[in-house]
Design a protein around this motif. Structure first.
Motif, mmCIF file in Angstrom:
data_model
loop_
_atom_site.group_PDB
_atom_site.id
_atom_site.type_symbol
_atom_site.label_atom_id
_atom_site.label_comp_id
_atom_site.label_asym_id
_atom_site.label_seq_id
_atom_site.Cartn_x
_atom_site.Cartn_y
_atom_site.Cartn_z
ATOM 1 N N ALA A 1 0.932 -1.083 -0.052
ATOM 2 C CA ALA A 1 0.069 0.120 0.030
ATOM 3 C C ALA A 1 0.789 1.370 -0.008
ATOM 4 C CB ALA A 1 -0.995 -0.009 1.091
ATOM 5 N N THR A 2 1.960 1.377 0.490
ATOM 6 C CA THR A 2 2.779 2.597 0.610
ATOM 7 C C THR A 2 3.929 2.826 -0.004
ATOM 8 O OG1 THR A 2 3.245 4.252 2.542
ATOM 9 C CG2 THR A 2 3.916 1.997 2.628
ATOM 10 N N LYS B 1 1.858 6.200 -8.545
ATOM 11 C CA LYS B 1 0.758 6.580 -7.632
ATOM 12 C C LYS B 1 1.000 8.177 -7.505
ATOM 13 C CE LYS B 1 0.184 2.671 -4.673
ATOM 14 N NZ LYS B 1 0.335 2.262 -3.112
ATOM 15 N N THR B 2 -0.188 8.637 -7.475
ATOM 16 C CA THR B 2 -0.381 10.169 -7.372
ATOM 17 C C THR B 2 0.110 10.281 -6.134
ATOM 18 O OG1 THR B 2 -2.678 10.146 -6.727
ATOM 19 C CG2 THR B 2 -2.358 10.068 -9.031
ATOM 20 N N GLU C 1 -1.679 12.226 -3.793
ATOM 21 C CA GLU C 1 -2.975 11.976 -2.933
ATOM 22 C C GLU C 1 -2.912 10.496 -2.552
ATOM 23 O OE1 GLU C 1 -4.336 14.154 -1.318
ATOM 24 O OE2 GLU C 1 -2.912 15.608 -2.627
ATOM 25 N N GLN C 2 -2.691 9.530 -3.464
ATOM 26 C CA GLN C 2 -2.524 8.025 -3.171
ATOM 27 C C GLN C 2 -1.458 7.995 -2.094
ATOM 28 O OE1 GLN C 2 -2.224 6.546 -7.188
ATOM 29 N NE2 GLN C 2 -4.630 5.980 -7.028
ATOM 30 N N LYS C 3 -0.349 8.506 -2.564
ATOM 31 C CA LYS C 3 0.793 8.295 -1.556
ATOM 32 C C LYS C 3 0.542 8.704 -0.198
ATOM 33 C CE LYS C 3 4.237 8.761 -5.274
ATOM 34 N NZ LYS C 3 5.397 9.751 -5.615
ATOM 35 N N ASP D 1 -2.541 9.078 1.159
ATOM 36 C CA ASP D 1 -3.459 8.290 1.968
ATOM 37 C C ASP D 1 -3.102 6.948 2.263
ATOM 38 O OD1 ASP D 1 -5.388 10.213 1.730
ATOM 39 O OD2 ASP D 1 -6.396 9.402 -0.224
ATOM 40 N N SER D 2 -1.950 6.422 1.510
ATOM 41 C CA SER D 2 -1.252 5.064 1.757
ATOM 42 C C SER D 2 -0.676 5.279 3.122
ATOM 43 C CB SER D 2 -0.534 4.646 0.617
ATOM 44 O OG SER D 2 0.598 5.429 0.314
ATOM 45 N N ARG E 1 -3.138 14.911 6.370
ATOM 46 C CA ARG E 1 -2.839 14.918 4.878
ATOM 47 C C ARG E 1 -2.229 16.136 4.551
ATOM 48 N NH1 ARG E 1 -8.244 12.990 4.379
ATOM 49 N NH2 ARG E 1 -8.222 10.586 3.919
#
Length: 747
Positions: free
Chosen positions: A12-13, A31-32, A34-36, A38-39, A349
């Motif tokens: 995930a991260t 990964k974008t 934001e995905q990073k 959130d992960s 975040r």
């Protein structure tokens, strides 16, 4: 149920465990942002989330020292997300290594008050504002960022963009003065200078627009005091520089110590959630000022630190600087339902996003490069630029009889005054470098300039403070034996700045008495005024033939002053704040309202808005500043005198250097809305141009007036224009209008 840590990392991260030298998987690279973010967020416990919102001080540089023997352990356990007052590439590497021992290995964010330079010190911000030179101001901030970043810093708590109209308030030295338009241009220049082309470059740092909002309007000019502003004044005067900083990309904002409309700024939803994160759609994060979350208890707004933490988080304050309200209280507040975890997640975040953008997850030490630090911090080329910015910041207030510039063939020069041989005072308040060996005194500057051809004698005369006149006789004798006298007087570096409010803004101690004694010798006298705020010095203003306001100019102060004294640089600075004649006029600023009973002059005072014992006029007006040459204005032309809705107006004029010396002039454009649905100021700065001309040279200048320059907040607080007549003024200062005309905005 939370997934096992190692499995989560594998799937995930991109960051948390990869900071320790592992290769980022191709999938993770794609990964974008934001995905990073959130992960990482999904792996965090409530305690670790609160830790990311927690900022501790390290080595005491600014603010009170905080002795906490458990600090390192808290860093290792992920309970600290940021630190301030950690200096140097090696020291930041050491503490980053401690952070990487935490479960998630989230790197620390290092911040520092880099206000006007790191090792190379530039003029104080108010002094730089006097340059009206956005290129120079941006360059100054950039070099500060280059040096700070090389020393391991990620973030500066600058620029301060508070509008300030009360010189009793010591923090005027840290801002851009009294005007929202000039302040907005400077806010933009400084943000762009600090942050460079892109966040994450190792020659840049995150900027922080502060203090949000209204801090500069502290009642009685007293630091940390109450602010009581109308919504109109807030939006028209105090918010525009913050919006300019945001539009320039400011990564962070800092809230303010003061209350606004009865609500402390740190707990003010209207400021932080409605305006900043709502209307303005700010995507960065908000940090509290030092301890300001906990101080809401003193305000009587919160019952204890836990309650203060609840109020601050709900209001939109993301990071807690040194009150420990979040780290100690947020997990319990979330579990009890008093604070939604969604708001905590949003704050986390915002902070993680900046750490990713800085590249800290990929390489936590990318800013902590000892070799780069050694090469860049205090580099000689940086000092040359500091000298140029310092020259541009000097304001020539008076020059009767053309005492200045000094003839370079002058044989006998007397340097008199307590600041003549001083080095450290040139650092000014909020300097990072307080090693006196890094500063050039006025005495050294004169010696460097004149060499052995002039006999330069120095007499201190008196102290900066105190009542002793024991040195007067020596000073007078030194003056009598000279061809010309240079007097270096003013404030000590610690007399203006945070927590340095003054009820008396006169020249301290016996310095004006010393000036009187020296002027009485009949020798030509040049007074150098060094200070962090506008001072009152009425006798000197009236009787000294030449006065230069030199603020606190930083590392190259002495050399820059010598350049101006001798004419190697023709001064072009203009005042960014009005200088009062007396404390009784404060607050005083050029963009005042006319009132129903305006006074037309010094004798027109009976039942008028005037004083019976003194003129309304300031000692020196906003925008004032002389030159060693003379500029003439002419040929004012307007493209139209009737402007339709949505149209723009072109204004042109000629500027001529009518003297014998090359020089720069700041041409200032002011407007007045003559009749509106709400009263408008008698004049408002709407544009300016700094122009360099050779002797005899003429240039045509062009300005464009758009509807935005004619807009204001109407009775319903809507940003709009109204048809009507406007007065247009062009000049060298707010009280020195050379050209004027009128035009009409049609329906």
């Amino acid at each position: 149920m939370r997934r096992p840590f190692c499995k989560a990392v594998a799937t995930a991260t991109v960051g948390a465990c990869l900071v320790v030298g592992s290769t980022t998987p191709l999938l993770a690279q794609r990964k974008t942002l934001e995905q990073k973010v959130d992960s990482v967020l999904q792996l965090m416990t409530l305690e670790e989330k609160a830790g990311q919102l927690n900022q501790y001080t390290g080595d005491a540089v600014t603010g009170p020292a905080v002795n906490d023997p458990t600090k390192l352990e808290q860093i290792r356990s992920g309970r600290v997300g940021s630190m301030l007052n950690i200096r140097g590439a090696q020291r930041t590497r050491e503490l980053q290594a401690e952070a990487l021992k935490s479960r998630l290995k989230i790197p620390l964010l290092f911040g520092l008050d880099v206000i006007h330079g790191y090792q190379t010190t530039f003029p104080i911000p108010l002094g730089e504002a006097a340059s009206w030179d956005m290129t120079a101001i941006r360059q100054s901030a950039h070099i500060a960022a280059v040096e700070a970043a090389a020393a391991g810093q990620h973030w500066t708590f600058a620029p301060m963009v508070d509008i300030a109209r009360d010189p009793r308030w010591g923090r005027v030295m840290e801002g851009a003065g009294e005007d929202p338009y000039l302040g907005s241009q400077i806010a933009r220049a400084r943000v762009l200078g600090f942050q460079g082309e892109k966040i994450g470059a190792t020659d840049a740092v995150l900027a922080c627009a502060k203090h949000f909002a209204g801090y500069g309007a502290a009642q009685a000019g007293r630091d940390y005091h109450t602010v009581d502003l109308s919504r109109r004044l807030l939006w028209e005067v105090y918010l525009p520089p913050f919006k300019a900083a945001l539009d320039a990309g400011a990564a962070t904002f800092m809230n303010a110590f003061n209350e606004l409309d009865g609500i402390p700024s740190t707990g003010n939803r209207y400021l932080q959630r409605d305006i900043l994160k709502g209307q303005w759609k700010f995507q960065g994060f908000v940090v509290s000022d030092w301890g300001s979350i906990g101080e809401m208890v003193n305000h009587g707004f919160a019952k204890d630190n836990a309650d203060a933490g609840r109020l601050a988080l709900l209001a939109g304050s993301d990071m807690d600087m040194e009150s420990r309200s979040y780290v100690n209280s947020l997990p319990a507040l979330v579990k009890s339902g008093q604070v939604p975890e969604e708001l905590v997640n949003d704050a986390v975040r915002r902070i993680l996003r900046k750490k990713f953008e800085l590249g800290l997850f990929q390489n936590p030490n990318r800013f902590s490069d000892v070799a780069r630090e050694k090469k860049l911090v205090g580099a000689p080329e940086h000092r040359q630029i500091a000298r140029d910015v310092a020259r541009k910041s000097i304001v020539l207030l008076k020059n009767e009889g053309n005492v200045l510039p000094l003839d370079k063939k002058t044989k006998r020069i007397a340097l008199i005054g307590p600041l003549g041989s001083s080095k450290l005072n040139h650092a000014g308040f909020w300097a990072v470098n307080y090693d006196s060996t890094g500063y050039v005194s006025v005495l050294e500057g004169l010696q460097n300039k004149f060499g052995k051809q002039a006999n330069i004698q120095y007499a201190r005369g008196c102290g900066i403070k105190g009542e002793s006149q024991a040195g007067f006789a020596e000073a007078v004798k030194t003056a009598q034996d000279a061809d010309v006298v240079v007097m270096a007087v003013g404030e000590a570096y610690d007399m203006s700045g945070e927590a340095k409010s003054r009820t008396d803004i006169g020249l301290p101690g016996q310095q004006e008495a010393l000036i009187k004694a020296v002027v009485a010798t009949g020798k030509p006298v040049v007074v150098l005024m060094m200070a962090g705020r506008p001072l009152t010095f009425n006798w000197t203003a009236e009787h000294a033939p030449a006065i230069l306001y030199t603020w606190w100019l930083g590392s190259e102060a002495g050399n820059a002053i010598a350049d101006v004294l001798t004419g190697d640089y023709n001064p072009a600075g203009k005042l960014p704040m009005t200088f009062p004649r007396s404390l009784g006029q404060v607050p005083i600023f050029y963009a005042a309202k006319n009132t129903g009973r305006p006074s037309s002059g010094d004798k027109d005072v009976l039942y008028k808005s005037a004083y019976i014992d003194q003129t309304n006029r300031p000692q020196y007006a906003f925008g004032h500043g002389l030159s060693y040459t003379k500029f003439t204005y002419g040929n004012l032309k307007l493209s139209t005198t009737q402007l339709g809705a949505g149209q723009s107006l072109t204004v042109s004029c000629t500027l001529t250097n009518a003297g014998k010396t090359a020089g720069e002039e700041v041409v200032q454009l002011y407007l007045r809305d003559l009749v509106a649905s709400v009263t408008r100021p008698i004049m408002e700065l709407k544009d300016f141009q700094k122009v360099q001309l050779k002797p005899g040279e003429t240039k045509t200048l062009t300005f464009t007036i758009t509807s935005d320059k004619l807009s204001f907040y109407n009775q319903d607080m809507q940003w709009t224009t109204e048809p009507g007549e406007f007065r247009l003024m062009l000049g060298s200062a707010s009280d020195d209008i050379r050209l004027d005309s009128k035009f009409e905005l049609l329906k």
